[in-house]
Every structure is written in C-alpha cells, then in structure tokens.
Design a protein around this motif. Structure first.
Motif, PDB file in Angstrom:
ATOM      1  N   THR A  87       0.174 -24.617 -80.258  1.00 52.66           N
ATOM      2  CA  THR A  87      -0.824 -24.969 -81.324  1.00 52.66           C
ATOM      3  C   THR A  87      -1.938 -24.723 -80.762  1.00 52.66           C
ATOM      4  O   THR A  87      -2.417 -25.214 -79.435  1.00 52.66           O
ATOM      5  CB  THR A  87      -0.614 -26.483 -81.701  1.00 52.66           C
ATOM      6  OG1 THR A  87       0.407 -26.624 -82.385  1.00 52.66           O
ATOM      7  CG2 THR A  87      -1.501 -26.746 -82.716  1.00 52.66           C
ATOM      8  N   LYS A  91      -5.561 -25.932 -84.620  1.00 48.18           N
ATOM      9  CA  LYS A  91      -4.306 -26.886 -84.936  1.00 48.18           C
ATOM     10  C   LYS A  91      -3.465 -25.658 -85.755  1.00 48.18           C
ATOM     11  O   LYS A  91      -2.670 -26.151 -86.715  1.00 48.18           O
ATOM     12  CB  LYS A  91      -4.745 -27.970 -85.838  1.00 48.18           C
ATOM     13  CG  LYS A  91      -5.493 -28.759 -85.175  1.00 48.18           C
ATOM     14  CD  LYS A  91      -5.069 -29.474 -83.894  1.00 48.18           C
ATOM     15  CE  LYS A  91      -5.922 -30.391 -83.434  1.00 48.18           C
ATOM     16  NZ  LYS A  91      -5.740 -30.702 -81.918  1.00 48.18           N
ATOM     17  N   LYS A  93      -0.236 -23.234 -85.666  1.00 48.25           N
ATOM     18  CA  LYS A  93       1.021 -23.063 -84.792  1.00 48.25           C
ATOM     19  C   LYS A  93       1.187 -21.401 -84.603  1.00 48.25           C
ATOM     20  O   LYS A  93       1.106 -20.653 -85.428  1.00 48.25           O
ATOM     21  CB  LYS A  93       2.249 -23.634 -85.289  1.00 48.25           C
ATOM     22  CG  LYS A  93       3.425 -23.685 -84.583  1.00 48.25           C
ATOM     23  CD  LYS A  93       4.535 -24.733 -84.821  1.00 48.25           C
ATOM     24  CE  LYS A  93       5.374 -25.106 -83.727  1.00 48.25           C
ATOM     25  NZ  LYS A  93       6.296 -25.810 -84.340  1.00 48.25           N
TER      26      LYS A  93
END
Length: 139
Positions: A87, A91, A93
């Motif tokens: 991540t 934030k 992925k």
C-alpha cells in the motif's frame, strides 16, 4: 502434493546501476532492472524490436559482484517469479512482480575474461518477511 515449477532464465542488460539496502535483520537486498529483447516480423513484414523490463532482487550478494552490476552490463539471471503487493503513501494498493535471483553470472567479455570471475548462487531460502520492513518501497 501437486508438482509445480517456478523457474526463470534471462540474459539481458542492466537498465540502471544496482542499489543495495539492508533490512532490519541485516539482510542485504540488491535491486536493479534488466532489459531483454526480442525481434519479430510485424504484420507489415518489417522487423519489430520489443524490450521487456524485469525487476531483479538479489539477497546477500557478495560485494565483488555488486561492483559489476552497472548500467549496460550483460548478465545471466536464473531465479523465480515473485508477485507481491503493498500500500503506497496514498493508501492505494499496488502490485509488483519481480524476479528473485538464485543464480547470477556476468557475461560481458571483460568480466568473463577476468581470472577472478565471480558468480552468485543463492544458498537456501531467505526469510522474505525480514525483507518487507518498509512496504512503501517497492523493492
């Protein structure tokens, strides 16, 4: 148990000088990119050159070999494909595919002609959990 195989063999040129970092457990992690090329005839009959870039990771590489890992140098890499995710700072992925090197051999004539030619072969498995201390860095 089902039989499976994850083995990669590449010959190519380094796209950048290698970088080495250390995990909290003092495992050295050397990373670099490797370019492989292939040529094929396109639909129009002309030759097309295609370059594929590979992210290479080496654990506990000897210093003598690290010195040879310079941009443009030709190497044989044998290893396995590894895919992981992390991540990022926003934030999001991200997924990352890399080749975990198990064997590394320099192929440039100057390096091969040296009487002290160094090759690398990974002995045993490295504790991968120990290398993932900073998930914001994709190496």
């Amino acid at each position: 148990m089902a039989l499976s195989l994850n083995k990669v063999m590449l010959i190519g040129n380094l796209g950048n000088d290698a970088e080495t970092r250390f995990t909290p457990n003092n495992v050295s992690v050397t990373t670099f990119s490797l370019a492989t090329n292939r040529s094929y005839k396109g639909k129009d009959g002309n030759w097309v050159n295609e370059t594929t870039w590979h992210n290479i990771v080496c654990y506990n590489l000897p210093d003598s070999l690290k010195e040879l890992l310079k941009k443009g140098k030709k190497f044989y890499i044998e290893g396995r494909i590894s895919k992981r995710d992390y991540t990022d700072k926003d934030k999001i992925k991200r997924y990352f595919t890399e080749i975990i090197s198990e064997r590394l051999i320099p192929l440039d004539s100057k390096d091969v002609a040296s009487e002290n030619i160094q090759t690398y072969e990974q002995e045993g498995d490295v504790d991968v959990e120990a290398t993932d201390a900073d998930n914001d860095l994709p190496f």
